[in-house]
Design a protein around this motif. Structure first.
Motif, mmCIF file in Angstrom:
data_model
loop_
_atom_site.group_PDB
_atom_site.id
_atom_site.type_symbol
_atom_site.label_atom_id
_atom_site.label_comp_id
_atom_site.label_asym_id
_atom_site.label_seq_id
_atom_site.Cartn_x
_atom_site.Cartn_y
_atom_site.Cartn_z
ATOM 1 N N ALA A 1 85.013 -109.886 -82.430
ATOM 2 C CA ALA A 1 85.996 -110.156 -83.487
ATOM 3 C C ALA A 1 85.325 -110.561 -84.796
ATOM 4 C CB ALA A 1 86.966 -111.240 -83.031
ATOM 5 N N LEU A 2 84.352 -111.471 -84.720
ATOM 6 C CA LEU A 2 83.690 -111.942 -85.935
ATOM 7 C C LEU A 2 82.780 -110.856 -86.508
ATOM 8 C CD1 LEU A 2 83.528 -114.533 -87.666
ATOM 9 C CD2 LEU A 2 81.436 -115.105 -86.427
ATOM 10 N N GLY A 3 82.106 -110.116 -85.636
ATOM 11 C CA GLY A 3 81.263 -109.031 -86.108
ATOM 12 C C GLY A 3 82.044 -107.983 -86.865
ATOM 13 N N PHE A 4 83.250 -107.694 -86.379
ATOM 14 C CA PHE A 4 84.117 -106.725 -87.055
ATOM 15 C C PHE A 4 84.678 -107.313 -88.346
ATOM 16 C CE2 PHE A 4 88.378 -104.985 -87.808
ATOM 17 C CZ PHE A 4 88.117 -103.624 -87.847
ATOM 18 N N ALA A 5 85.243 -108.505 -88.282
ATOM 19 C CA ALA A 5 85.893 -109.102 -89.447
ATOM 20 C C ALA A 5 84.915 -109.395 -90.576
ATOM 21 C CB ALA A 5 86.614 -110.388 -89.036
ATOM 22 N N GLY A 6 83.656 -109.671 -90.230
ATOM 23 C CA GLY A 6 82.658 -109.959 -91.249
ATOM 24 C C GLY A 6 81.785 -108.770 -91.588
ATOM 25 N N ALA A 7 82.084 -107.603 -90.986
ATOM 26 C CA ALA A 7 81.269 -106.392 -91.192
ATOM 27 C C ALA A 7 79.792 -106.723 -91.014
ATOM 28 C CB ALA A 7 81.531 -105.784 -92.563
ATOM 29 N N LEU A 8 79.473 -107.392 -89.911
ATOM 30 C CA LEU A 8 78.124 -107.910 -89.695
ATOM 31 C C LEU A 8 77.231 -106.895 -88.989
ATOM 32 C CD1 LEU A 8 79.021 -111.513 -88.471
ATOM 33 C CD2 LEU A 8 78.370 -110.805 -90.783
ATOM 34 N N ARG A 9 75.968 -106.908 -89.358
ATOM 35 C CA ARG A 9 74.957 -106.153 -88.635
ATOM 36 C C ARG A 9 74.589 -106.932 -87.372
ATOM 37 N NH1 ARG A 9 73.519 -106.049 -94.128
ATOM 38 N NH2 ARG A 9 73.384 -103.938 -95.033
ATOM 39 N N ARG A 10 73.968 -106.225 -86.416
ATOM 40 C CA ARG A 10 73.578 -106.878 -85.160
ATOM 41 C C ARG A 10 72.664 -108.075 -85.416
ATOM 42 N NH1 ARG A 10 70.646 -102.786 -81.477
ATOM 43 N NH2 ARG A 10 69.452 -102.610 -83.403
ATOM 44 N N SER A 11 71.666 -107.883 -86.267
ATOM 45 C CA SER A 11 70.710 -108.961 -86.533
ATOM 46 C C SER A 11 71.388 -110.139 -87.211
ATOM 47 C CB SER A 11 69.565 -108.442 -87.395
ATOM 48 O OG SER A 11 70.049 -107.945 -88.639
ATOM 49 N N GLU A 12 72.381 -109.867 -88.046
ATOM 50 C CA GLU A 12 73.087 -110.942 -88.739
ATOM 51 C C GLU A 12 73.882 -111.785 -87.754
ATOM 52 O OE1 GLU A 12 73.612 -108.474 -92.949
ATOM 53 O OE2 GLU A 12 75.301 -108.669 -91.565
ATOM 54 N N ILE A 13 74.476 -111.152 -86.756
ATOM 55 C CA ILE A 13 75.200 -111.896 -85.719
ATOM 56 C C ILE A 13 74.238 -112.814 -84.969
ATOM 57 C CG2 ILE A 13 76.499 -111.681 -83.560
ATOM 58 C CD1 ILE A 13 77.618 -109.039 -84.618
ATOM 59 N N CYS A 14 73.078 -112.265 -84.616
ATOM 60 C CA CYS A 14 72.101 -113.037 -83.844
ATOM 61 C C CYS A 14 71.506 -114.196 -84.640
ATOM 62 C CB CYS A 14 70.980 -112.125 -83.362
ATOM 63 S SG CYS A 14 71.522 -110.827 -82.241
ATOM 64 N N ASN A 15 71.394 -114.041 -85.944
ATOM 65 C CA ASN A 15 70.753 -115.063 -86.782
ATOM 66 C C ASN A 15 71.691 -116.183 -87.214
ATOM 67 O OD1 ASN A 15 68.309 -113.719 -86.687
ATOM 68 N ND2 ASN A 15 68.671 -112.563 -88.567
ATOM 69 N N LEU A 16 72.977 -116.066 -86.899
ATOM 70 C CA LEU A 16 73.925 -117.102 -87.310
ATOM 71 C C LEU A 16 73.674 -118.411 -86.557
ATOM 72 C CD1 LEU A 16 77.289 -115.100 -87.451
ATOM 73 C CD2 LEU A 16 76.054 -116.100 -89.393
#
Length: 322
Positions: free
Chosen positions: A151-166
């Motif tokens: 949900a957050l990856g979609f809503a924030g248009a996040l890249r995989r690495s950006e999700i992991c670095n949060l």
């Protein structure tokens, strides 16, 4: 200072290393390790003395053999990244970069055509795909983590690495008595297009269907995380390991739930979340500048590519005569 005790070469290597993001450094280490393994199998004693033909053979090996670790074929973008790692090692050792040699360059181009992946576009996950995937997540701690990631990856248009670095401190919930809907500001401190770590703030709305803020709160409440990585690896019993997830984990999660709702996992990647947000926003006639405020694209033409794909059948030229 520690730098005063370093040799000139060691200091130069430190400075060059600081230029790269953590994920890129990890990828470079993997690339160089793969070359060393290849040299051992081919009885090549010194990797830094390899000829352009031998480097070309290594690239062909990478692009046509499954990875010994995952059992999957590397993408051509990963092959090119590993070539950059090898080139970096050569340059650091005072040797000319093999990446500039005509034989190596021609090999990369030929492999890209052979694999037919030089312009591969993964399938974008639309909002209705995401809602279906979220319904497929189990009511367990791992399920709540996976739901929050999707949900957050979609809503924030996040890249995989950006999700992991949060990290947890990158999340700020915005509450106001005069605005009933939940809002969140996500700080992305480093990304593919922001290697210096200037950071960017991404506005997140909860909405009524996907509800990324609600799902993130459910994950935080269940996990009890008070600091450190926002999304952590877990053991089968649901125990947190305190370690950030790997970009490959994100792709695996997205593929798994996409497959459960009838999509072909081979057409889906971690980037499908980011591509899906842009496509969904375009279909719902969001303004270009507002889309870019979420995606953090600096080049409008990149976003316009998604918009053209989403709008390709709207007002079709043959609508009135085909």
């Amino acid at each position: 200072m520690e730098a005063l005790n370093l040799t000139e070469r060691e200091l130069r290597e430190r400075v060059l290393s600081a230029e790269l993001s953590e994920n890129t450094r990890t990828a470079y280490q993997k690339g160089w390790s793969r070359l060393q393994d290849y040299c051992a199998s081919e009885c090549i004693k010194n990797p830094l003395a390899m000829s352009p033909d031998e480097i070309a053979g290594f690239l062909a090996h990478l692009a046509t053999r499954p990875s010994p670790r995952s059992g999957r074929m590397l993408s051509m973008s990963t092959v090119a990244l590993y070539m950059s790692a090898v080139s970096r090692k050569f340059v650091d050792a005072g040797e000319p970069s093999p990446a500039t040699h005509p034989v190596v360059r021609a090999t990369l181009r030929g492999l890209a055509r052979f694999r037919d992946s030089s312009h591969r576009r993964v399938e974008a996950l639309r909002e209705f795909h995401i809602e279906a995937m979220l319904q497929a997540t189990p009511d367990t701690l791992i399920g709540r983590r996976d739901a929050a990631i999707i949900a957050l990856g979609f809503a924030g248009a996040l890249r995989r690495s950006e999700i992991c670095n949060l990290n947890l401190e990158d999340v700020r919930f915005v509450e106001s008595w005069d605005i009933p809907e939940d809002r969140l500001i996500l700080t992305v401190r480093r990304s593919k297009t922001d290697q210096q770590g200037r950071g960017a703030r991404v506005p997140i709305l909860d909405g009524e269907g996907i509800r990324p803020i609600h799902r993130l709160k459910a994950w935080l409440a269940g996990s009890g995380i008070t600091a450190g990585p926002l999304f952590q690896t877990m053991k089968r019993g649901g125990r947190l390991q305190g370690k950030p997830m790997d970009p490959g984990d994100i792709a695996r999660i997205v593929k798994t739930y996409a497959g459960q709702v009838g999509l072909n996992p081979k057409d889906i990647a971690g980037h499908s979340l980011r591509a899906g947000f842009v496509t969904s926003a375009a279909v719902h006639h969001a303004r270009l500048d507002k889309i870019m405020a979420v995606t953090r694209h600096t080049n409008p033409s990149t976003v316009l590519g998604y918009i053209r794909d989403a709008d390709i059948f709207s007002d079709h030229a043959g609508r009135h005569f085909l």
